[in-house]
Design a protein around this motif. Structure first.
Motif, short mmCIF file in Angstrom:
data_model
loop_
_atom_site.label_atom_id
_atom_site.label_comp_id
_atom_site.label_asym_id
_atom_site.label_seq_id
_atom_site.Cartn_x
_atom_site.Cartn_y
_atom_site.Cartn_z
N ASP A 33 1.23 8.37 -9.09
CA ASP A 33 0.02 7.58 -8.89
C ASP A 33 -0.08 7.06 -7.47
O ASP A 33 -1.17 6.93 -6.91
N TYR A 34 1.09 6.75 -6.87
CA TYR A 34 1.12 6.25 -5.50
C TYR A 34 2.47 6.59 -4.88
O TYR A 34 3.52 6.44 -5.52
N GLY A 35 2.42 7.04 -3.63
CA GLY A 35 3.65 7.33 -2.91
C GLY A 35 3.60 6.75 -1.51
O GLY A 35 2.56 6.83 -0.84
N CYS A 36 4.71 6.17 -1.07
CA CYS A 36 4.82 5.61 0.28
C CYS A 36 6.03 6.22 0.97
O CYS A 36 7.14 6.19 0.43
N GLY A 37 5.81 6.74 2.16
CA GLY A 37 6.91 7.23 2.98
C GLY A 37 7.04 6.37 4.22
O GLY A 37 6.03 6.00 4.83
N ILE A 38 8.27 6.04 4.57
CA ILE A 38 8.49 5.20 5.76
C ILE A 38 9.65 5.77 6.57
O ILE A 38 10.64 6.27 6.02
N ASP A 39 9.51 5.72 7.89
CA ASP A 39 10.55 6.25 8.78
C ASP A 39 10.38 5.59 10.15
O ASP A 39 9.28 5.16 10.52
N LEU A 40 11.47 5.50 10.89
CA LEU A 40 11.43 4.95 12.23
C LEU A 40 10.86 5.93 13.25
O LEU A 40 10.52 5.53 14.37
N SER A 41 10.76 7.20 12.88
CA SER A 41 10.24 8.21 13.80
C SER A 41 8.72 8.21 13.79
O SER A 41 8.09 8.59 12.79
N THR A 46 3.47 10.38 12.01
CA THR A 46 2.18 10.94 12.43
C THR A 46 1.93 12.29 11.78
O THR A 46 0.84 12.58 11.26
N TYR A 47 2.97 13.13 11.78
CA TYR A 47 2.86 14.45 11.15
C TYR A 47 2.60 14.31 9.65
O TYR A 47 1.72 15.00 9.10
N ALA A 48 3.35 13.42 8.98
CA ALA A 48 3.20 13.26 7.53
C ALA A 48 1.79 12.76 7.19
O ALA A 48 1.17 13.23 6.22
N HIS A 49 1.30 11.79 7.95
CA HIS A 49 -0.03 11.24 7.71
C HIS A 49 -1.11 12.33 7.85
O HIS A 49 -2.00 12.45 7.00
N PHE A 70 1.81 6.68 4.60
CA PHE A 70 2.97 6.81 5.48
C PHE A 70 2.91 5.74 6.57
O PHE A 70 1.85 5.53 7.18
N VAL A 71 4.06 5.09 6.79
CA VAL A 71 4.11 4.01 7.77
C VAL A 71 5.37 4.16 8.63
O VAL A 71 6.40 4.65 8.17
N THR A 72 5.24 3.72 9.88
CA THR A 72 6.39 3.68 10.78
C THR A 72 7.08 2.32 10.64
O THR A 72 6.44 1.28 10.73
N GLY A 73 8.38 2.34 10.40
CA GLY A 73 9.10 1.08 10.29
C GLY A 73 10.47 1.24 9.68
O GLY A 73 10.91 2.36 9.39
N ASP A 74 11.15 0.10 9.48
CA ASP A 74 12.46 0.11 8.85
C ASP A 74 12.41 -0.79 7.61
O ASP A 74 11.33 -1.15 7.13
N ILE A 75 13.55 -1.18 7.10
CA ILE A 75 13.60 -1.91 5.84
C ILE A 75 12.92 -3.27 5.95
O ILE A 75 12.45 -3.82 4.94
N SER A 76 12.80 -3.82 7.14
CA SER A 76 12.15 -5.12 7.31
C SER A 76 10.67 -5.07 6.95
O SER A 76 10.05 -6.11 6.67
N TYR A 77 10.09 -3.88 6.94
CA TYR A 77 8.69 -3.72 6.57
C TYR A 77 8.43 -4.26 5.17
O TYR A 77 7.32 -4.73 4.86
#
Length: 223
Positions: free
Chosen positions: A69-77, A82-85, A98-105
């Motif tokens: 139903d919903y998926g979120c991908g996060i990475d520091l790269s 940008t490619y995933a989005h 898809f978002v850029t960030g680390d666990i603090s997000y």
């Protein structure tokens, strides 16, 4: 840690070379054992977080199984995200973010927001203190009875690591050309860490033709 920071830049460079593909016209696959276990994971998870998603390949594959139903991908790269989005847009996968960030997000995210979490080659390529923090916070975000899909690199002896050009620089951390590439723990150590909060439902090993040794895959259910 400079070796860890430099690894982020390395992946930024690698991901910037990826060419966009319309995944609605392509069925994703990694390896038969991997695919079967991921399908089992996907069949039981509707809100999925892929932490350290890179270019989003595993989350895209989960989505193609048809239960998300919903998926979120996060990475520091930034280049990976940008490619995933752009891939999600091109493939018409509006349920994926898809978002850029680390666990603090996720510091303000409610407990048990996700019922499935993917960790593919994350815990074993980060310093211990970073890995512990990530795993603790992701456990908070996972619902009771939710599933965690954890893929780890092969456990290799030190002679093999040296053949690959990897050298120990601290405890069980190994670098290549000044870049952190591996944190080596044997399978029993990973089991012990996981079993504090999870039931191990599946443990599988499988080879990649381009890599020495057997990759390790845990399918965990939160207690």
């Amino acid at each position: 840690m400079k070796e860890y920071d430099d690894s982020i830049q390395m992946w930024n460079n690698e991901y910037s070379k990826c060419k966009l593909t319309d995944l609605s016209k392509k069925q994703l696959s990694v390896e038969p054992t991997f695919d079967i276990c991921l399908d089992l994971f996907a069949s039981q998870c509707k809100r999925v977080l892929d932490y350290g998603c890179g270019t989003g390949d595993i989350l895209f594959q989960v989505y193609q199984f048809g239960n998300t139903d919903y998926g979120c991908g996060i990475d520091l790269s930034e280049s990976g995200i940008t490619y995933a989005h752009k891939t999600a847009q091109l493939s018409h996968y509006p349920e994926l973010d898809f978002v850029t960030g680390d666990i603090s997000y996720f510091s303000q995210t409610e407990d048990e927001t996700f019922d499935g979490i993917i960790l593919s080659n994350v815990l074993d390529v980060t310093p211990r203190e970073v890995a512990v923090h990530i795993f603790t916070e992701l456990t908070r975000l996972l619902s009771k009875g939710g599933m965690m899909f954890v893929k780890l690199n092969p456990f290799l002896d030190e002679d093999t690591l040296e053949e690959y050009g990897l050298t120990r620089f601290k405890d069980n951390l190994f670098e290549e050309d000044g870049i952190l590439r591996l944190r080596e723990l044997d399978t029993s150590q990973w089991r012990h860490a996981f079993e504090k909060h999870y039931t191990i439902e599946r443990y599988l090993e499988f080879p990649y033709p381009w890599q020495e040794g057997m990759n390790r895959l845990f399918l965990l259910r939160k207690n």
